[in-house]
Design an enzyme around this catalytic site. Structure first.
Site, PDB file in Angstrom:
ATOM      1  N   LYS A 126       1.032  -2.096   0.090  1.00  0.00           N
ATOM      2  CA  LYS A 126      -0.058  -0.185  -0.581  1.00  0.00           C
ATOM      3  C   LYS A 126       0.792   1.288  -0.110  1.00  0.00           C
ATOM      4  CE  LYS A 126      -1.944   1.460   3.671  1.00  0.00           C
ATOM      5  NZ  LYS A 126      -1.952   3.272   4.695  1.00  0.00           N
ATOM      6  N   ASN A 127       2.085   1.129   1.125  1.00  0.00           N
ATOM      7  CA  ASN A 127       2.417   2.724   0.495  1.00  0.00           C
ATOM      8  C   ASN A 127       3.385   2.843  -0.265  1.00  0.00           C
ATOM      9  OD1 ASN A 127       1.335   2.924   3.242  1.00  0.00           O
ATOM     10  ND2 ASN A 127       2.549   2.787   4.658  1.00  0.00           N
TER      11      ASN A 127
ATOM     12  N   ARG B 244      -4.701  11.391   4.198  1.00  0.00           N
ATOM     13  CA  ARG B 244      -3.409  11.973   4.216  1.00  0.00           C
ATOM     14  C   ARG B 244      -2.288  11.678   3.508  1.00  0.00           C
ATOM     15  NH1 ARG B 244       0.316  13.942   8.066  1.00  0.00           N
ATOM     16  NH2 ARG B 244       2.363  13.444   7.320  1.00  0.00           N
TER      17      ARG B 244
ATOM     18  N   CYS C 205      -5.691  13.263  12.755  1.00  0.00           N
ATOM     19  CA  CYS C 205      -5.149  11.926  12.070  1.00  0.00           C
ATOM     20  C   CYS C 205      -5.858  10.724  13.855  1.00  0.00           C
ATOM     21  CB  CYS C 205      -4.435  11.072  11.558  1.00  0.00           C
ATOM     22  SG  CYS C 205      -3.598  10.163  11.366  1.00  0.00           S
TER      23      CYS C 205
ATOM     24  N   ARG D  18       0.235  14.220  13.456  1.00  0.00           N
ATOM     25  CA  ARG D  18       1.554  14.355  11.539  1.00  0.00           C
ATOM     26  C   ARG D  18       0.881  15.455  10.944  1.00  0.00           C
ATOM     27  NH1 ARG D  18      -0.754   8.453  10.037  1.00  0.00           N
ATOM     28  NH2 ARG D  18       1.258   8.393   8.780  1.00  0.00           N
ATOM     29  N   PRO D  19       1.640  16.275  11.698  1.00  0.00           N
ATOM     30  CA  PRO D  19       2.086  17.722  10.506  1.00  0.00           C
ATOM     31  C   PRO D  19       2.608  17.420   9.090  1.00  0.00           C
ATOM     32  CG  PRO D  19       3.087  17.624  12.284  1.00  0.00           C
ATOM     33  CD  PRO D  19       3.003  16.228  12.438  1.00  0.00           C
TER      34      PRO D  19
ATOM     35  N   ASP E  82       4.277   0.386  11.977  1.00  0.00           N
ATOM     36  CA  ASP E  82       2.650  -0.142  11.690  1.00  0.00           C
ATOM     37  C   ASP E  82       3.038  -1.592  11.836  1.00  0.00           C
ATOM     38  OD1 ASP E  82       2.850   2.352  10.210  1.00  0.00           O
ATOM     39  OD2 ASP E  82       3.334   1.707   8.793  1.00  0.00           O
TER      40      ASP E  82
ATOM     41  N   VAL F 231       7.811   7.008  17.384  1.00  0.00           N
ATOM     42  CA  VAL F 231       7.236   7.110  15.447  1.00  0.00           C
ATOM     43  C   VAL F 231       6.385   8.391  15.960  1.00  0.00           C
ATOM     44  CG1 VAL F 231       6.723   7.321  13.120  1.00  0.00           C
ATOM     45  CG2 VAL F 231       8.652   5.862  14.509  1.00  0.00           C
TER      46      VAL F 231
ATOM     47  N   ARG G 112      -8.849   0.305   4.182  1.00  0.00           N
ATOM     48  CA  ARG G 112      -7.785   1.310   3.791  1.00  0.00           C
ATOM     49  C   ARG G 112      -7.203   0.492   3.544  1.00  0.00           C
ATOM     50  NH1 ARG G 112      -6.094   4.640   7.552  1.00  0.00           N
ATOM     51  NH2 ARG G 112      -4.488   5.013   6.639  1.00  0.00           N
TER      52      ARG G 112
HETATM   53  C1  UD1 Z   1       4.736   6.863   6.471  1.00  0.00           C
HETATM   54  C2  UD1 Z   1       2.676   5.758   6.005  1.00  0.00           C
HETATM   55  C3  UD1 Z   1       2.859   5.096   7.724  1.00  0.00           C
HETATM   56  C4  UD1 Z   1       3.902   4.449   8.375  1.00  0.00           C
HETATM   57  C5  UD1 Z   1       4.634   5.747   8.823  1.00  0.00           C
HETATM   58  C6  UD1 Z   1       6.269   5.475   9.779  1.00  0.00           C
HETATM   59  C7  UD1 Z   1       2.247   5.649   3.771  1.00  0.00           C
HETATM   60  C8  UD1 Z   1       1.141   6.398   3.085  1.00  0.00           C
HETATM   61  N1  UD1 Z   1       2.143   5.696   5.698  1.00  0.00           N
HETATM   62  O1  UD1 Z   1       3.483   7.784   7.150  1.00  0.00           O
HETATM   63  O2  UD1 Z   1       2.021   4.290   7.030  1.00  0.00           O
HETATM   64  O3  UD1 Z   1       3.172   4.969   9.454  1.00  0.00           O
HETATM   65  O4  UD1 Z   1       5.112   6.564   7.585  1.00  0.00           O
HETATM   66  O5  UD1 Z   1       6.711   4.632   8.997  1.00  0.00           O
HETATM   67  O6  UD1 Z   1       2.879   5.737   3.609  1.00  0.00           O
HETATM   68  N2  UD1 Z   1       6.247  14.689  10.417  1.00  0.00           N
HETATM   69  C9  UD1 Z   1       6.538  15.608  10.601  1.00  0.00           C
HETATM   70  N3  UD1 Z   1       6.184  16.765  10.111  1.00  0.00           N
HETATM   71  C10 UD1 Z   1       5.555  16.577   8.218  1.00  0.00           C
HETATM   72  C11 UD1 Z   1       5.912  14.973   8.131  1.00  0.00           C
HETATM   73  C12 UD1 Z   1       6.124  14.464   9.341  1.00  0.00           C
HETATM   74  O7  UD1 Z   1       6.676  16.440  12.064  1.00  0.00           O
HETATM   75  O8  UD1 Z   1       6.301  17.453   7.623  1.00  0.00           O
HETATM   76  C13 UD1 Z   1       6.618  13.364  11.651  1.00  0.00           C
HETATM   77  C14 UD1 Z   1       4.926  12.961  12.173  1.00  0.00           C
HETATM   78  O9  UD1 Z   1       4.299  13.655  12.766  1.00  0.00           O
HETATM   79  C15 UD1 Z   1       6.055  11.298  12.632  1.00  0.00           C
HETATM   80  C16 UD1 Z   1       7.296  11.156  11.757  1.00  0.00           C
HETATM   81  O10 UD1 Z   1       7.434  12.813  11.144  1.00  0.00           O
HETATM   82  O11 UD1 Z   1       5.520  11.880  14.063  1.00  0.00           O
HETATM   83  C17 UD1 Z   1       7.423  10.795  11.227  1.00  0.00           C
HETATM   84  O12 UD1 Z   1       5.730  10.689   9.964  1.00  0.00           O
HETATM   85  P1  UD1 Z   1       6.186   9.918   8.733  1.00  0.00           P
HETATM   86  O13 UD1 Z   1       7.067   9.152   8.111  1.00  0.00           O
HETATM   87  O14 UD1 Z   1       6.702  11.277   6.838  1.00  0.00           O
HETATM   88  O15 UD1 Z   1       4.896   9.719   8.213  1.00  0.00           O
HETATM   89  P2  UD1 Z   1       3.835   9.257   6.701  1.00  0.00           P
HETATM   90  O16 UD1 Z   1       4.482   9.592   5.654  1.00  0.00           O
HETATM   91  O17 UD1 Z   1       2.846   9.815   6.961  1.00  0.00           O
END
Ligand code: UD1
Length: 424
Positions: free
Chosen positions: A22-23, A93, A117, A122-123, A309, A331, A401
């Site tokens: 999926k990811n 998201r 979320c 999750r910003p 995950d 995380v 999902r």
């Molecule tokens: C992706 C995966 C999700 C997985 C996650 C962590 C997809 C669609 N989803 O989510 O299944 O759980 O990686 O392995 O691929 N953060 C910030 N600012 C940002 C972006 C992220 O502070 O602009 C923080 C988030 O709040 C979180 C951490 O960084 O605490 C990791 O998030 P991120 O790696 O971005 O996860 P996703 O890409 O949303």
């Protein structure tokens, strides 16, 4: 209300085939927007709500998407909008990753900010900062971010990510493919899904090197085209079945599981007493002695550490473990909501901030429980397989999902599990 009903205590055996990740598919569908010519063929696409949402999002922008079995054929030559529909972005998201391709190819993207979320705030600040580093202007107003590239388009830059965010790495990598000059992403996310995305981008004519390491280098090209790509297997789906096999299996084979992508999980279940054997087409797992995992200390972190995950699923397994386990979630904030549901089944788990302390008990008991997010749902299904009596899992839209036919796959392994729809 739709629910999954499980009669616990039946051992599972046989073989299960894992679908595409999926990811990986989600950013790959978004990346297809970069092709100004040709058609893309994406193979091994799982049938998931999130994937349909992403397909709907790019269709709403003007792409044509044809689905034949698990192959998606995508043409993005006639894109007519740079503003994905609000409801689709709000729903998921991950749709924020269309910003990078739109900005790269059309110089503009108007994105609704993803709503709150279930697993923390999750910003998207790192996505925005990264795209700004490539020269884009980002104006936030009324719940939207309006990105605009400078005259002459995005330009390569050095981007350091404060956190190796998976989504931000994808967005910046995609935006940089058509930027002028070289982009270097430092402290990039190393997840296999990002490597898969980079391979697809390169097949489309991009020049991306270093994906899967901390430093990704992208040399901008002037145009990209459609390409054929087979998506990597879903390591989280594989991990979910491997965990189920470690507690309730009779030696199940998880076909398509890539052991290299699952190193921390395999190490942990072996430490807990399960046996594992991998070959080129998959991974076989035998349960721990007496089917109870030995206590573990698990800490989630970015790849290649133990994945967040697969946190909920191992908590379920350890709920009937031998002794006291600890789980540290580094995380995401607030990713222990499954614990309250597992406690309804008798689990003895305490949560203190980002730490969960699990006192393994001999037997969970079936109960009515609700999935609070996607992986929590999978954890409750595993708990239901282990428990005495009947478990009913609600909140199935979360499971839909990200799991393609979870119930059918467990049925094929001999579990006593079925799904009842709303009107039955
Ligand atoms: C992706 C995966 C999700 C997985 C996650 C962590 C997809 C669609 N989803 O989510 O299944 O759980 O990686 O392995 O691929 N953060 C910030 N600012 C940002 C972006 C992220 O502070 O602009 C923080 C988030 O709040 C979180 C951490 O960084 O605490 C990791 O998030 P991120 O790696 O971005 O996860 P996703 O890409 O949303």
């Amino acid at each position: 209300m739709a629910k999954i009903i499980i009669e616990g205590g039946h051992r599972i055996e046989g073989s299960v085939r894992i679908g595409g990740a999926k990811n990986a598919v989600l950013p790959i569908l978004a990346a297809s927007l970069l092709a100004s010519s040709g058609t893309s063929h994406i193979e091994d696409v799982p049938s998931l709500l999130d994937v349909r949402n992403m397909a709907e999002t790019i269709t709403a922008l003007g792409a044509t998407v044809q689905v034949t079995g698990s192959t998606y054929q995508i043409r993005a030559t006639d894109i007519r909008s740079v503003e994905p529909p609000l409801d689709l972005v709000r729903r998921m998201r991950a749709s924020f990753v269309v910003a990078g391709p739109l900005l790269a190819r059309f110089g503009e993207a108007v994105m609704a900010l993803p709503g709150g979320c279930n697993i923390g705030p999750r910003p998207v600040d790192l996505h925005i900062k990264g795209l700004e580093a490539l020269g884009a202007r980002a104006v936030i107003e009324g719940g939207f971010v309006h990105f605009k590239a400078p005259r002459g388009g995005l330009r390569g830059a050095r981007v350091y990510l404060d956190i190796p965010s998976v989504g931000a790495t994808q967005n910046i990598m995609m935006a940089a493919t058509l930027a002028k000059g070289q982009t270097i992403i430092e402290n990039a996310a190393k997840e296999p899904e990002n490597v898969d995305l980079a391979n697809y981008l390169n097949a489309m004519g991009a020049r991306v090197r270093g994906a899967g390491t901390d430093t990704i280098r992208i040399d901008g090209v002037s145009a990209m085209h459609g390409a054929t790509h087979t998506v990597i297997p879903d390591r989280i789906e594989a991990g979910t079945f491997l965990l189920a096999g470690a507690v309730m299996g009779n030696g199940i084979y998880v076909e398509n599981a890539v052991s290299n992508h699952l190193t921390p999980l395999l190490a942990k279940i072996q430490e807990a007493g399960a046996e594992v054997a991998d070959d080129v087409t998959g991974v076989r797992v035998w349960p721990a002695e007496g089917s109870r995992l030995r206590a573990l200390d698990v800490k989630t972190h970015y790849y290649p550490a133990y994945p967040t995950d697969l946190q909920a699923q191992i908590v379920a397994g350890l709920a009937m473990g031998l002794g006291t386990s600890t789980i540290t979630e580094t995380v995401f904030e607030n990713r222990f909501m499954h614990v309250a549901e597992l406690r309804r089944m008798g689990a003895e788990i305490q949560v203190e901030g980002r730490l969960a302390i699990i006192d393994g008990i001999e037997k969970l008991s079936g109960a009515q429980v609700t999935a609070t997010d996607l992986r929590a749902g999978a954890a409750l299904v595993i708990a239901g397989l282990m428990a005495d009596g009947y478990t009913e899992v609600m909140g199935l839209h979360h499971i839909d999902r990200g799991y393609d036919n979870l119930v059918g796959k467990f049925q094929a392994l001999g579990a006593n599990i079925r799904r009842v729809e709303d009107d039955e």
